[in-house]
Design a protein around this motif. Structure first.
Motif, short mmCIF file in Angstrom:
data_model
loop_
_atom_site.label_atom_id
_atom_site.label_comp_id
_atom_site.label_asym_id
_atom_site.label_seq_id
_atom_site.Cartn_x
_atom_site.Cartn_y
_atom_site.Cartn_z
N PRO A 188 1.12 -1.38 0.10
CA PRO A 188 0.18 0.07 -0.04
C PRO A 188 0.55 1.40 -0.16
O PRO A 188 2.20 1.02 0.09
N LEU A 209 -5.00 -1.25 6.53
CA LEU A 209 -4.00 -1.11 5.18
C LEU A 209 -4.73 -2.48 4.55
O LEU A 209 -4.03 -2.36 3.28
N ASN A 226 -7.10 -3.55 3.28
CA ASN A 226 -7.83 -3.68 2.59
C ASN A 226 -7.17 -2.84 0.97
O ASN A 226 -7.69 -2.40 0.25
N LYS A 227 -6.23 -2.59 0.99
CA LYS A 227 -5.17 -1.22 0.05
C LYS A 227 -4.47 -2.26 -0.49
O LYS A 227 -3.52 -1.98 -1.04
#
Length: 303
Positions: A237, A294, A296-297
């Protein structure tokens, strides 16, 4: 239970200065002290992910007492072998740039090694042992291999994150996980990893040596997981890099936490990547809140 091993733990004494005057009197702006060592970092991140562990290794003197007390105050179990000499102090001076002065560490005697091996013999097939970081100069270079051989007899899973000279003696015992970065992967095969294709080629070679899972971190270029017949790629990310110290240890902690909590290896890899990135974007080790922000990134694809 998860056990982490730090054979050469330290008290990391950090001094922040406005500027550093060589040969003159310097006064600090801020000072702090933390227990240091890769295995200790793994235990601290595991705790933040609500996974229990026991920190093993050697500790002695007032510095050893500091390390044990600090960890216990954080809620982390310890079972160190007590040694006569004091555990080392590593000094980090942060000014215009950063200067580190790392001590060699105490003498480890034969009786200390025997006492630690006695603790290892009590582990079972339900346990995971994480071997991380350097060893004191008085400990045999093949000591990780001796530990791994004993663990293989007991069915204890081995995870290792260490340099080539310490790693090689463990490979014959088919460790559960190895986590080199791309530079360390190149060192294992006496080559230089320049591209993702290079990392995939040599990562698969390492897995063919009997390693069950391999995570190769490539800094801002992402990471690779070699598991079963699959190779997964994870991007990282976006965020501001504040310190890479402890990022690899956090990746190991995240992956193992995911596995013991029932995630499949792909999702455990995601958690490991998030934990490593969260530490890289922090001063000090990551928090659970930062990791969760972080998850879901991160995009994971199969190669």
């Amino acid at each position: 239970m998860i056990y982490t091993m730090t054979l050469n733990p330290s008290v990391d004494y950090i001094m922040e200065l406005e500027n550093f005057q060589k040969g003159g009197l310097n006064r600090t702006l801020n000072e702090s002290a933390f227990p240091g060592g890769k295995g200790i970092n793994v235990s601290r991140v595991l705790y933040r992910l609500e996974v229990s562990s026991v920190a093993l290794g050697f500790a002695g003197g007032f510095t050893g007492n500091f390390i044990e007390t600090f960890l216990k105050d954080e809620g982390i179990n310890t079972d160190f072998v007590n040694i006569e000499e004091m555990s080392r102090i590593n000094v980090k001076v942060k000014a215009d740039d950063e200067t580190e002065i790392n001590a060699n560490g105490p003498e480890i005697k034969e009786g200390h090694l025997v006492a630690l091996l006695d603790k290892i013999r009590k582990l079972t097939s339900e346990d995971i042992l994480i071997l991380a970081g350097s060893i004191p100069k008085t400990v045999p270079k093949n000591f990780y291999g001796i530990i791994a051989e004993q663990c293989e007899k007991q069915g204890t899973k081995i995870v290792i994150d260490a340099e080539k000279s310490l790693l090689e003696s463990v490979l014959p015992f088919k460790p559960f996980l190895i986590k080199p970065n791309h530079h360390e992967l190149g060192e294992i095969f006496d080559t230089e990893i320049k591209t993702e294709e290079d990392a995939i080629y040599y990562g698969e070679l390492l897995k063919k040596k009997g390693v069950q899972n391999v995570i190769v971190s490539m800094a801002e270029k992402g990471a690779l997981l070699f598991t079963g017949d699959n190779v997964f790629y994870s991007d990282v990310p976006k965020g501001e890099l504040k310190s890479s110290v402890g990022a690899g240890d956090s990746t190991v902690a995240g992956f193992i936490a995911g596995m013991v909590n029932g995630l499949n290896r792909k999702e455990a890899f995601r958690l490991g990547t998030a934990a490593g990135s969260a530490t890289a974007f922090s001063i000090g080790l990551c928090t659970k809140e930062k990791i969760d922000s972080l998850l879901n990134k991160i995009t994971i694809t199969e190669k």
